[in-house]
Design a protein around this motif. Structure first.
Motif, PDB file in Angstrom:
ATOM      1  N   VAL A   1     -14.671 -24.987  16.293  1.00 45.62           N
ATOM      2  CA  VAL A   1     -14.301 -23.619  15.897  1.00 45.62           C
ATOM      3  C   VAL A   1     -12.889 -23.280  16.419  1.00 45.62           C
ATOM      4  CG1 VAL A   1     -15.191 -21.285  15.533  1.00 45.62           C
ATOM      5  CG2 VAL A   1     -16.765 -23.091  16.210  1.00 45.62           C
TER       6      VAL A   1
ATOM      7  N   LEU B   1     -17.007 -25.286  11.776  1.00 47.66           N
ATOM      8  CA  LEU B   1     -17.147 -23.833  11.901  1.00 47.66           C
ATOM      9  C   LEU B   1     -18.615 -23.464  12.090  1.00 47.66           C
ATOM     10  CD1 LEU B   1     -15.871 -21.081  11.934  1.00 47.66           C
ATOM     11  CD2 LEU B   1     -15.983 -21.030   9.445  1.00 47.66           C
TER      12      LEU B   1
ATOM     13  N   THR C   1     -20.907 -20.286  12.917  1.00 43.27           N
ATOM     14  CA  THR C   1     -20.816 -18.836  12.931  1.00 43.27           C
ATOM     15  C   THR C   1     -22.079 -18.220  13.533  1.00 43.27           C
ATOM     16  OG1 THR C   1     -21.683 -18.712  10.682  1.00 43.27           O
ATOM     17  CG2 THR C   1     -19.303 -18.772  10.928  1.00 43.27           C
ATOM     18  N   SER C   2     -21.996 -16.938  13.838  1.00 46.57           N
ATOM     19  CA  SER C   2     -23.127 -16.193  14.382  1.00 46.57           C
ATOM     20  C   SER C   2     -23.613 -15.193  13.347  1.00 46.57           C
ATOM     21  CB  SER C   2     -22.725 -15.452  15.663  1.00 46.57           C
ATOM     22  OG  SER C   2     -22.366 -16.364  16.675  1.00 46.57           O
TER      23      SER C   2
ATOM     24  N   GLU D   1     -21.874 -23.409   9.348  1.00 46.18           N
ATOM     25  CA  GLU D   1     -21.293 -23.087   8.041  1.00 46.18           C
ATOM     26  C   GLU D   1     -20.502 -24.258   7.454  1.00 46.18           C
ATOM     27  OE1 GLU D   1     -17.522 -20.713   6.509  1.00 46.18           O
ATOM     28  OE2 GLU D   1     -18.845 -19.438   7.703  1.00 46.18           O
TER      29      GLU D   1
ATOM     30  N   LEU E   1     -21.970 -13.683   7.246  1.00 43.62           N
ATOM     31  CA  LEU E   1     -22.406 -13.062   8.500  1.00 43.62           C
ATOM     32  C   LEU E   1     -23.900 -12.759   8.500  1.00 43.62           C
ATOM     33  CD1 LEU E   1     -19.457 -10.639   9.338  1.00 43.62           C
ATOM     34  CD2 LEU E   1     -19.939 -12.902  10.255  1.00 43.62           C
TER      35      LEU E   1
END
Length: 439
Positions: free
Chosen positions: A57, A114, A116-117, A131, A330
């Motif tokens: 990231v 990547l 993500t949260s 992702e 998201l």
């Protein structure tokens, strides 16, 4: 804006996203924000932690200045003192330094991994979502064991000794072109078609060359299609189509808006179409694809196709915390479907969760690291012989649903994106490979 973000991070500042846009608002511009990924972003990365979770990231370690304010700029070659002095005097900061890690795939994997949260209704983090993980897909393939790196494909080698500096540069073997060839010709086209609105700095001929490189790369190095068998059935024919991924990661990979699919056609002796699956409409949608017609549905993975309303699509389908289909990054907590074509050597039985095959393809014995096989069973009553069978693999960087799910958002940016997509939809896909047979 990686250049801005990394400088802010190391200075203990928080980067305000979109704060530099539109770039036209700055009379003198913001060079670091406009360039985004500068030469120095990659060439100042230290080898510390490359290829590990610590640097994913974009959490790379950037070379720090010494007590004299000098920073190393890493490259794959030894540099004599004269050239070191020339570069330092022209930049007042950088000193060219050999660093073999510049050729390490982990260097690419750091920013191209990547995680993500996913966020809940109150903005709380509720899940970790992989992702984009092409580096991990590569690690689980034969390309990792044979050490064919990201750079080998995406930075083509120059097949002769060439100088890399304009001033007294000695010829170097193994120089790589910094074209970073990829797959998103659609966004390249948008930057070209709307260059004034988007303040595109690259010259028109440079953008045309980039789009041409992208298309040629996809059409020559991405995939192979074979018709392995055509046989008789009581009412017609059965056709076995095999698709093979020629790349070092899944096809398609990375940003999940991308999809590839089979367009299959049977014509009789008069040229009349007696069966067709997977036709692309002018608006960028695919005939028969449930997800293009309904955002809450998606097309399953098929072993056998018998209807023109069925289409084999190699794609990731994301799910939210309620198990519903989503394109909201998201909100995504995992995958409902991931049957993207596997690279050679990829064992789906031992793949970790982040790169796992998901859905019907996981249990399909004809879906593996050597490709994917689909059988088309076609009724050909009243058809005139001979029959011509055509199988094509198409690729689309931005799927119909990914663009049109933005339409309800009335802000300027998503509305502009939908408008751009609608204008270019008819040329939003490219043919990767094809095969034909006569029966």
């Amino acid at each position: 804006m990686p250049a801005v973000r990394m400088a802010d991070r190391d200075a203990g500042r928080h980067t305000q996203v979109f704060s530099r846009f539109p770039l036209q608002q700055f009379p003198k511009g913001d060079r670091a924000a406009a360039d985004g990924v500068t030469c120095s972003v990659c060439h100042q990365i230290e080898k510390t932690g490359l290829g590990t979770d610590a640097t994913f990231v974009g959490n790379v370690v950037i070379a720090k200045a010494d007590e004299n304010g000098e920073r190393p700029e890493y490259g794959p070659f030894d540099v004599d003192q004269g050239h070191r002095t020339v570069m330092h005097s022209s930049t007042a900061t950088y000193v060219p330094t050999r660093g073999d890690h510049i050729r390490d795939a982990g260097l690419c994997g750091s920013c191209h991994t990547l995680i993500t949260s996913a966020l809940g209704p109150n903005g709380e983090k509720i899940a970790r979502f992989p992702e984009q993980v092409p580096f991990q897909e590569w690690q689980h393939s034969n390309y990792y064991t044979t050490k064919q790196t990201c750079q080998d494909c995406h930075m083509p080698v120059v097949n002769e000794p060439v100088p890399i500096t304009a001033l007294y540069g000695p010829p170097r073997e193994g120089v790589r072109r910094h074209v970073f060839v990829g797959s998103n010709f659609v966004v390249e086209g948008m930057l070209q078609d709307h260059r004034d609105e988007l303040a595109t700095a690259a010259l028109p001929e440079e953008m045309d060359a980039a789009m041409k490189r992208t298309s040629e790369f996809l059409q020559t190095q991405a995939a192979k299609v074979t018709i392995t068998q055509v046989s008789s059935t009581p009412k017609g024919i059965a056709v076995d189509v095999h698709v093979e991924n020629l790349g070092g990661h899944k096809l398609p990979t990375a940003y999940p808006s991308r999809r590839a699919w089979l367009h299959f056609v049977v014509k009789d002796g008069t040229g009349r179409v007696v069966f067709e699956s997977g036709a692309l409409k002018p608006d960028g949608s695919i005939v028969g694809n449930d997800n293009d017609e309904d955002p809450l549905k998606f097309e399953p993975h098929y072993r056998e196709i018998t209807s023109s309303q069925q289409v084999e699509i190699y794609e990731p389908i994301l799910k939210d915390s309620e198990g519903r289909v989503t394109t909201g990054l998201l909100h995504a907590v995992g995958y409902l479907k991931d049957n993207r074509l596997l690279p050679h050597g990829f064992d789906k039985a031992t793949a970790e969760k982040d790169i796992a095959v998901t859905g019907e393809a996981a249990d399909d014995p004809e879906f593996n690291d050597r490709g994917s096989s689909v059988r088309y069973v076609i009724s050909i009553e009243n058809a005139t012989a001979p029959l011509k069978v055509e199988a094509e693999l198409w690729f689309q960087p931005i799927g119909f649903r990914w663009a049109h799910n933005l339409a309800p958002y009335k802000a300027e940016e998503p509305q502009r994106m939908v408008r751009y997509y609608e204008e270019t939809a008819s040329k939003s896909a490219v043919l990767l490979a094809r095969a034909e047979a006569t029966w």
